[in-house]
Design a protein around this motif. Structure first.
Motif, PDB file in Angstrom:
ATOM      1  N   VAL A 197       1.767   6.319 -12.644  1.00 18.84           N
ATOM      2  CA  VAL A 197       1.795   7.003 -11.358  1.00 18.84           C
ATOM      3  C   VAL A 197       3.034   7.893 -11.375  1.00 18.84           C
ATOM      4  CG1 VAL A 197       2.043   6.710  -8.867  1.00 18.84           C
ATOM      5  CG2 VAL A 197       0.681   5.071 -10.184  1.00 18.84           C
ATOM      6  N   PRO A 198       2.885   9.230 -11.272  1.00 21.80           N
ATOM      7  CA  PRO A 198       4.070  10.097 -11.302  1.00 21.80           C
ATOM      8  C   PRO A 198       5.112   9.701 -10.256  1.00 21.80           C
ATOM      9  CG  PRO A 198       2.077  11.395 -11.518  1.00 21.80           C
ATOM     10  CD  PRO A 198       1.632  10.001 -11.217  1.00 21.80           C
ATOM     11  N   TYR A 199       4.652   9.425  -9.033  1.00 27.06           N
ATOM     12  CA  TYR A 199       5.546   8.883  -8.009  1.00 27.06           C
ATOM     13  C   TYR A 199       4.718   8.261  -6.892  1.00 27.06           C
ATOM     14  CZ  TYR A 199       9.149   8.093  -4.586  1.00 27.06           C
ATOM     15  OH  TYR A 199       9.990   7.465  -3.707  1.00 27.06           O
ATOM     16  N   GLY A 200       5.187   7.151  -6.396  1.00 26.89           N
ATOM     17  CA  GLY A 200       4.533   6.525  -5.261  1.00 26.89           C
ATOM     18  C   GLY A 200       5.515   5.664  -4.482  1.00 26.89           C
ATOM     19  N   LEU A 201       5.516   5.800  -3.161  1.00 29.07           N
ATOM     20  CA  LEU A 201       6.321   4.941  -2.287  1.00 29.07           C
ATOM     21  C   LEU A 201       5.383   3.931  -1.632  1.00 29.07           C
ATOM     22  CD1 LEU A 201       8.982   4.214  -0.855  1.00 29.07           C
ATOM     23  CD2 LEU A 201       8.409   5.911   0.903  1.00 29.07           C
ATOM     24  N   TYR A 202       5.673   2.656  -1.827  1.00 32.30           N
ATOM     25  CA  TYR A 202       4.799   1.583  -1.352  1.00 32.30           C
ATOM     26  C   TYR A 202       5.459   0.808  -0.218  1.00 32.30           C
ATOM     27  CZ  TYR A 202       1.898   2.144  -5.552  1.00 32.30           C
ATOM     28  OH  TYR A 202       1.064   2.638  -6.530  1.00 32.30           O
ATOM     29  N   ARG A 203       4.594   0.293   0.648  1.00 31.24           N
ATOM     30  CA  ARG A 203       5.065  -0.504   1.788  1.00 31.24           C
ATOM     31  C   ARG A 203       4.342  -1.854   1.798  1.00 31.24           C
ATOM     32  NH1 ARG A 203       5.382   1.178   8.170  1.00 31.24           N
ATOM     33  NH2 ARG A 203       5.047  -0.903   9.073  1.00 31.24           N
ATOM     34  N   ALA A 204       5.104  -2.942   1.847  1.00 32.20           N
ATOM     35  CA  ALA A 204       4.543  -4.285   1.958  1.00 32.20           C
ATOM     36  C   ALA A 204       5.099  -4.936   3.221  1.00 32.20           C
ATOM     37  CB  ALA A 204       4.901  -5.121   0.733  1.00 32.20           C
ATOM     38  N   ARG A 243       0.858  -1.190   0.000  1.00 33.62           N
ATOM     39  CA  ARG A 243       0.000   0.000   0.000  1.00 33.62           C
ATOM     40  C   ARG A 243       0.886   1.228   0.000  1.00 33.62           C
ATOM     41  NH1 ARG A 243      -5.400   0.530   1.466  1.00 33.62           N
ATOM     42  NH2 ARG A 243      -5.392  -1.682   2.030  1.00 33.62           N
ATOM     43  N   SER A 244       0.521   2.224  -0.779  1.00 40.78           N
ATOM     44  CA  SER A 244       1.365   3.425  -0.845  1.00 40.78           C
ATOM     45  C   SER A 244       1.248   4.225   0.457  1.00 40.78           C
ATOM     46  CB  SER A 244       0.973   4.297  -2.043  1.00 40.78           C
ATOM     47  OG  SER A 244      -0.333   4.809  -1.904  1.00 40.78           O
ATOM     48  N   ILE A 245       2.292   4.943   0.773  1.00 40.82           N
ATOM     49  CA  ILE A 245       2.318   5.735   2.001  1.00 40.82           C
ATOM     50  C   ILE A 245       1.331   6.899   1.914  1.00 40.82           C
ATOM     51  CG2 ILE A 245       3.778   7.064   3.571  1.00 40.82           C
ATOM     52  CD1 ILE A 245       4.449   4.043   3.365  1.00 40.82           C
ATOM     53  N   ASP A 246       1.266   7.512   0.759  1.00 35.75           N
ATOM     54  CA  ASP A 246       0.357   8.642   0.531  1.00 35.75           C
ATOM     55  C   ASP A 246      -0.543   8.322  -0.654  1.00 35.75           C
ATOM     56  OD1 ASP A 246       1.176  10.707   2.476  1.00 35.75           O
ATOM     57  OD2 ASP A 246       3.110  10.585   1.445  1.00 35.75           O
ATOM     58  N   PRO A 247      -1.672   9.039  -0.777  1.00 36.63           N
ATOM     59  CA  PRO A 247      -2.529   8.843  -1.953  1.00 36.63           C
ATOM     60  C   PRO A 247      -1.753   9.083  -3.243  1.00 36.63           C
ATOM     61  CG  PRO A 247      -3.682  10.134  -0.298  1.00 36.63           C
ATOM     62  CD  PRO A 247      -2.255  10.010   0.173  1.00 36.63           C
ATOM     63  N   ILE A 248      -2.059   8.303  -4.270  1.00 35.35           N
ATOM     64  CA  ILE A 248      -1.389   8.453  -5.557  1.00 35.35           C
ATOM     65  C   ILE A 248      -2.347   9.059  -6.579  1.00 35.35           C
ATOM     66  CG2 ILE A 248       0.166   6.514  -5.134  1.00 35.35           C
ATOM     67  CD1 ILE A 248      -1.632   4.902  -7.109  1.00 35.35           C
ATOM     68  N   ILE A 249      -1.780   9.612  -7.603  1.00 32.92           N
ATOM     69  CA  ILE A 249      -2.554  10.133  -8.736  1.00 32.92           C
ATOM     70  C   ILE A 249      -2.320   9.218  -9.924  1.00 32.92           C
ATOM     71  CG2 ILE A 249      -2.877  12.059 -10.328  1.00 32.92           C
ATOM     72  CD1 ILE A 249      -3.838  12.660  -7.533  1.00 32.92           C
ATOM     73  N   SER A 250      -3.388   8.662 -10.458  1.00 34.74           N
ATOM     74  CA  SER A 250      -3.285   7.852 -11.661  1.00 34.74           C
ATOM     75  C   SER A 250      -3.469   8.767 -12.861  1.00 34.74           C
ATOM     76  CB  SER A 250      -4.356   6.760 -11.657  1.00 34.74           C
ATOM     77  OG  SER A 250      -4.287   5.997 -12.828  1.00 34.74           O
ATOM     78  N   GLN A 251      -2.425   8.907 -13.647  1.00 31.97           N
ATOM     79  CA  GLN A 251      -2.426   9.852 -14.765  1.00 31.97           C
ATOM     80  C   GLN A 251      -2.416   9.099 -16.094  1.00 31.97           C
ATOM     81  OE1 GLN A 251       0.771  12.665 -14.498  1.00 31.97           O
ATOM     82  NE2 GLN A 251       0.536  13.369 -16.603  1.00 31.97           N
ATOM     83  N   GLU A 252      -3.317   9.471 -16.980  1.00 30.51           N
ATOM     84  CA  GLU A 252      -3.341   8.883 -18.318  1.00 30.51           C
ATOM     85  C   GLU A 252      -2.557   9.766 -19.272  1.00 30.51           C
ATOM     86  OE1 GLU A 252      -6.711   5.842 -19.588  1.00 30.51           O
ATOM     87  OE2 GLU A 252      -7.352   7.914 -19.696  1.00 30.51           O
ATOM     88  N   VAL A 253      -1.629   9.162 -19.976  1.00 27.52           N
ATOM     89  CA  VAL A 253      -0.769   9.894 -20.901  1.00 27.52           C
ATOM     90  C   VAL A 253      -1.092   9.426 -22.323  1.00 27.52           C
ATOM     91  CG1 VAL A 253       1.613  10.366 -21.579  1.00 27.52           C
ATOM     92  CG2 VAL A 253       1.040  10.038 -19.159  1.00 27.52           C
TER      93      VAL A 253
END
Length: 303
Positions: free
Chosen positions: A192-199, A156-166
């Motif tokens: 996702v421009p940037y996301g830090l995930y934790r498992a 799960r990412s630490i912060d909310p992510i933005i899903s961007q369509e290019v």
């Protein structure tokens, strides 16, 4: 093979993605998976275990004892038949194999254990994650379901992510008719421009001893595979992905010294105060609260 592990472990994996799709959802047009309530990004346990399997398969190249059971385009019953052959069943027809296994079970009460041990000794991912082996389930053998000592939860990412369509363009065209109508084709990709995930994950020494024989050598290979699981699996769709840190908790005994959640709670990953839109791992601070961890639990940080 080295000796079976004798200590329980928990671990936390931190990995990030930059301008890529870490785990597309086929039910949502392959968009990055997102928790609809919180906006946090998700990566499934199945996806992470696939990366680990791929790494082991690449490094070991089917070395004896390190084959991979769940592989792309390889039927599971083909691998199951190798265990059958080791016990004298050389049939290729599925119904005849099932009949042969049922007869074997009547004549040999230890057939379940022999087949299970064969599969665990030869296939690293069964020894690690367990498996459901339908060939043996159909024959009503208890060895068809093996519970592995290593379990990994969703990331799960630490912060909310933005899903961007290019929007992208493709110069190549498919048919002669397309060539007459247009010179380029349009397409889209989700990032996702940037996301830090934790498992978070668990290693049970109790199951290793009782069921699969997961060894110290297997454990070291698991840590190596987790740290490098994206290094030999890069693609344009996934962008830049890397494991940033692996935090390992080693208990002093087989059944552990404290509940797993206390150790997970001791790992705090927080966005720095001066950062509004994180775009780099350095935008976060990782802190381990040693006062929340029993003295008998050894903590190791690897990256």
């Amino acid at each position: 093979m080295s000796e079976t592990i004798k200590n329980r472990y928990e671990f936390v994996v931190l990995f990030d993605v930059e301008n890529g799709n870490p785990n597309g959802d086929p039910d949502a047009g392959n968009m990055p998976r997102i928790d609809p309530e919180s906006g946090l990004g998700l990566v499934t346990d199945v996806c992470l275990k696939r990366k680990i399997r791929n790494y082991v398969e690449t490094v070991k190249e089917e070395e004896p004892g390190f084959q991979i059971y769940i592989r792309e385009d390889v039927p599971l019953n083909r691998s199951d038949r190798t265990a059958c052959e080791s016990l004298g069943i050389h049939e290729t027809d599925e119904k005849k194999v099932t009949e042969g296994l049922k007869k074997l079970k009547k004549n040999d009460p230890d057939a379940d254990l022999k087949i299970r041990d064969y599969m665990c000794q030869n296939f690293y991912d069964i020894r690690t994650f367990g498996a459901v082996m339908t060939t043996f389930v159909k024959a009503s053998l208890n060895c068809g379901q093996v519970r592995g000592p290593v379990q990994i939860g969703f990331a799960r990412s630490i912060d909310p992510i933005i899903s961007q369509e290019v929007t992208i363009t493709r110069v190549a065209i498919t048919t002669e008719k397309d060539a007459e109508n247009k010179s380029t084709e349009m397409g889209r990709k989700s990032i996702v421009p940037y996301g830090l995930y934790r498992a978070e994950g668990y290693v049970s020494a109790n199951l290793a001893r009782k069921v699969t024989g997961f060894s110290e050598e297997d454990l070291e290979l698991l840590w190596e595979a987790i740290i490098n699981m994206f290094e030999n699996d890069h693609s344009a769709a996934r962008g830049k992905m890397a494991v940033r840190e692996l935090i390992i908790f080693k208990h002093s005994k087989e059944l552990g010294d404290c509940p797993a959640y206390k150790l997970f709670d001791a790992v705090e990953v927080k966005k720095n105060d001066d950062i509004i839109y994180p775009r780099n791992y350095k935008d976060y601070t990782v802190k381990i609260h040693q006062d929340q961890i029993p003295e008998s639990v050894e903590v190791t940080r690897r990256a």
